[in-house]
Scaffold this motif. Structure first.
Motif, PDB file in Angstrom:
ATOM      1  N   SER A  27       0.769  -1.247   0.071  1.00 52.47           N
ATOM      2  CA  SER A  27       0.071  -0.041  -0.165  1.00 52.47           C
ATOM      3  C   SER A  27       0.879   0.909  -0.169  1.00 52.47           C
ATOM      4  O   SER A  27       2.130   1.241   0.686  1.00 52.47           O
ATOM      5  CB  SER A  27      -1.129   0.320   1.047  1.00 52.47           C
ATOM      6  OG  SER A  27      -2.213  -0.913   1.365  1.00 52.47           O
ATOM      7  N   ILE A  28       0.149   2.115  -0.367  1.00 52.16           N
ATOM      8  CA  ILE A  28       0.820   3.351  -0.430  1.00 52.16           C
ATOM      9  C   ILE A  28       0.444   4.835   0.350  1.00 52.16           C
ATOM     10  O   ILE A  28      -0.969   4.920   0.293  1.00 52.16           O
ATOM     11  CB  ILE A  28       1.674   4.157  -1.886  1.00 52.16           C
ATOM     12  CG1 ILE A  28       1.973   3.435  -2.636  1.00 52.16           C
ATOM     13  CG2 ILE A  28       1.649   6.271  -2.049  1.00 52.16           C
ATOM     14  CD1 ILE A  28       2.636   3.702  -3.558  1.00 52.16           C
ATOM     15  N   ASP A  29       0.606   4.909   1.402  1.00 49.93           N
ATOM     16  CA  ASP A  29      -0.202   6.140   2.177  1.00 49.93           C
ATOM     17  C   ASP A  29       0.734   7.152   2.837  1.00 49.93           C
ATOM     18  O   ASP A  29       1.357   7.707   2.384  1.00 49.93           O
ATOM     19  CB  ASP A  29      -0.332   5.054   4.029  1.00 49.93           C
ATOM     20  CG  ASP A  29      -0.907   3.648   3.374  1.00 49.93           C
ATOM     21  OD1 ASP A  29      -1.389   2.897   2.723  1.00 49.93           O
ATOM     22  OD2 ASP A  29      -0.444   3.124   4.822  1.00 49.93           O
ATOM     23  N   LEU A  30      -0.179   8.327   2.983  1.00 43.10           N
ATOM     24  CA  LEU A  30      -0.052   9.401   3.823  1.00 43.10           C
ATOM     25  C   LEU A  30      -0.222   9.320   4.889  1.00 43.10           C
ATOM     26  O   LEU A  30      -1.331   8.920   5.528  1.00 43.10           O
ATOM     27  CB  LEU A  30      -1.380  10.825   2.913  1.00 43.10           C
ATOM     28  CG  LEU A  30      -1.260  11.035   1.237  1.00 43.10           C
ATOM     29  CD1 LEU A  30      -2.349  11.874   1.270  1.00 43.10           C
ATOM     30  CD2 LEU A  30       0.419  11.182   0.717  1.00 43.10           C
ATOM     31  N   ALA A  31       1.033  10.080   5.413  1.00 43.75           N
ATOM     32  CA  ALA A  31       0.802  10.655   7.098  1.00 43.75           C
ATOM     33  C   ALA A  31       0.833  11.875   7.067  1.00 43.75           C
ATOM     34  O   ALA A  31       1.798  12.359   6.707  1.00 43.75           O
ATOM     35  CB  ALA A  31       2.192   9.804   7.921  1.00 43.75           C
ATOM     36  N   ILE A  32       0.314  12.255   7.479  1.00 46.99           N
ATOM     37  CA  ILE A  32      -0.513  13.670   7.515  1.00 46.99           C
ATOM     38  C   ILE A  32       0.095  14.498   9.080  1.00 46.99           C
ATOM     39  O   ILE A  32      -0.902  14.304   9.614  1.00 46.99           O
ATOM     40  CB  ILE A  32      -1.497  14.529   6.742  1.00 46.99           C
ATOM     41  CG1 ILE A  32      -2.469  13.813   5.555  1.00 46.99           C
ATOM     42  CG2 ILE A  32      -2.510  15.791   7.684  1.00 46.99           C
ATOM     43  CD1 ILE A  32      -3.533  13.688   5.323  1.00 46.99           C
ATOM     44  N   ASN A  33       0.730  15.416   9.265  1.00 50.66           N
ATOM     45  CA  ASN A  33       1.071  16.128  10.139  1.00 50.66           C
ATOM     46  C   ASN A  33      -0.384  17.416  10.917  1.00 50.66           C
ATOM     47  O   ASN A  33       0.182  18.245   9.804  1.00 50.66           O
ATOM     48  CB  ASN A  33       2.198  16.183  11.185  1.00 50.66           C
ATOM     49  CG  ASN A  33       3.451  14.925  11.199  1.00 50.66           C
ATOM     50  OD1 ASN A  33       2.704  14.764  11.613  1.00 50.66           O
ATOM     51  ND2 ASN A  33       3.669  14.707   9.843  1.00 50.66           N
ATOM     52  N   LEU A  34      -0.596  17.946  11.172  1.00 49.23           N
ATOM     53  CA  LEU A  34      -1.417  19.115  11.487  1.00 49.23           C
ATOM     54  C   LEU A  34      -0.688  19.823  12.753  1.00 49.23           C
ATOM     55  O   LEU A  34      -0.798  19.651  13.734  1.00 49.23           O
ATOM     56  CB  LEU A  34      -2.670  18.689  11.493  1.00 49.23           C
ATOM     57  CG  LEU A  34      -3.941  18.002  10.329  1.00 49.23           C
ATOM     58  CD1 LEU A  34      -4.957  17.691  11.443  1.00 49.23           C
ATOM     59  CD2 LEU A  34      -3.591  18.951   8.695  1.00 49.23           C
ATOM     60  N   LYS A  35      -1.130  21.119  12.670  1.00 45.91           N
ATOM     61  CA  LYS A  35      -0.581  22.664  13.444  1.00 45.91           C
ATOM     62  C   LYS A  35      -1.871  23.413  13.962  1.00 45.91           C
ATOM     63  O   LYS A  35      -2.341  23.609  13.120  1.00 45.91           O
ATOM     64  CB  LYS A  35       0.332  23.079  12.929  1.00 45.91           C
ATOM     65  CG  LYS A  35       0.338  23.739  11.600  1.00 45.91           C
ATOM     66  CD  LYS A  35       2.131  23.788  11.257  1.00 45.91           C
ATOM     67  CE  LYS A  35       1.856  25.075  10.139  1.00 45.91           C
ATOM     68  NZ  LYS A  35       3.271  25.986   9.627  1.00 45.91           N
ATOM     69  N   ASP A  36      -1.433  23.783  15.096  1.00 45.70           N
ATOM     70  CA  ASP A  36      -2.086  24.783  15.424  1.00 45.70           C
ATOM     71  C   ASP A  36      -3.809  24.591  15.362  1.00 45.70           C
ATOM     72  O   ASP A  36      -4.749  25.745  15.566  1.00 45.70           O
ATOM     73  CB  ASP A  36      -1.816  26.026  14.178  1.00 45.70           C
ATOM     74  CG  ASP A  36      -0.623  26.904  14.341  1.00 45.70           C
ATOM     75  OD1 ASP A  36      -0.164  26.611  15.257  1.00 45.70           O
ATOM     76  OD2 ASP A  36      -0.406  27.151  13.302  1.00 45.70           O
ATOM     77  N   ILE A  37      -3.886  23.379  15.649  1.00 47.43           N
ATOM     78  CA  ILE A  37      -5.314  23.072  16.201  1.00 47.43           C
ATOM     79  C   ILE A  37      -5.545  21.542  17.263  1.00 47.43           C
ATOM     80  O   ILE A  37      -4.531  20.850  17.399  1.00 47.43           O
ATOM     81  CB  ILE A  37      -5.646  22.237  14.875  1.00 47.43           C
ATOM     82  CG1 ILE A  37      -5.758  22.425  13.207  1.00 47.43           C
ATOM     83  CG2 ILE A  37      -7.418  21.128  15.061  1.00 47.43           C
ATOM     84  CD1 ILE A  37      -6.006  21.195  11.961  1.00 47.43           C
TER      85      ILE A  37
END
Length: 216
Positions: A27-37
């Motif tokens: 599988s090809i995945d996205l690892a997403i990191n958010l900020k200021d939330i």
């Protein structure tokens, strides 16, 4: 952070090049990191679905809960049909109910059976974000099934980091890039500050490298 098509293409190329072939399709995945939330606030969490233009490149399993004509129609379209009379038995057999929840990605349910499903299967489907989509007993479910087979679930918890699958390694690069662009556009529209709420995005394969998309 603003991410260009060129940056996505570069990351996709690197992941595909650096991922060693295994005896299974990775599988090809996205690892997403958010900020200021503040993700500890339920109102800031994401619980939504994204329809990927090119699908995920893997089988998406769908179960229908219903009876009569709806169940008959569904036998040719979905992976599992659960008849009304099976619900009470599933409620008594927790192991089998959990197996049903794990083996299927999405659930569709005859609308008038939703209260029964909530009572008998809610405890196993609810925590997994898999409560069924209600449909009329006379509905043509083929368009819904087609859409769900291209859908990825985005469900964040109390952390500002989450993962989601967007492709498999043997998909064409163009299709992977388009899928990633749709996910990023969704986040930019969904988040209060758009791309400014995105700290970083990494692209990774099951047994391969983790490549950051865009500049640091």
């Amino acid at each position: 952070m603003a991410i260009t098509t060129e940056a996505i293409a570069k990351a996709v190329g690197e992941v595909k090049t650096q991922t060693k072939k295994r005896n299974f399709v990775q599988s090809i995945d996205l690892a997403i990191n958010l900020k200021d939330i503040d993700m500890t606030q339920p109102g800031n969490r994401i619980d939504d679905e994204i329809v990927l233009p090119n699908g995920r490149g893997k089988e998406i399993r769908i179960a229908l809960i219903g009876e009569g004509e709806l169940a008959y129609q569904a036998k040719k379209l979905v992976n599992r049909v659960v008849q009304k009379e099976e619900l009470e038995e599933l409620a008594k057999d927790r192991k089998e109910a959990k197996k049903l929840a794990v083996e299927n990605d999405y659930f569709i349910c005859q609308a008038d059976l939703m209260p029964t499903v909530g009572r008998f299967l809610g405890p196993v489907l609810g925590p997994r974000g898999k409560m069924p989509k209600p449909v009329s007993p006379t509905a043509n479910i083929k368009p819904l099934v087609t859409r769900l087979k291209k859908t990825v679930k985005v469900r964040t918890k109390d952390k500002a980091t989450f993962h989601l699958g967007v492709a498999v390694e043997d998909m064409e690069e163009k299709g992977i890039i388009e899928n990633i662009e749709v996910v990023i556009k969704f986040l930019e529209d969904k988040l209060e500050k758009g791309s400014n709420n995105i700290k970083s995005i990494y692209l990774t394969s099951t047994m391969g490298p983790s490549i950051r998309i865009g500049d640091k």
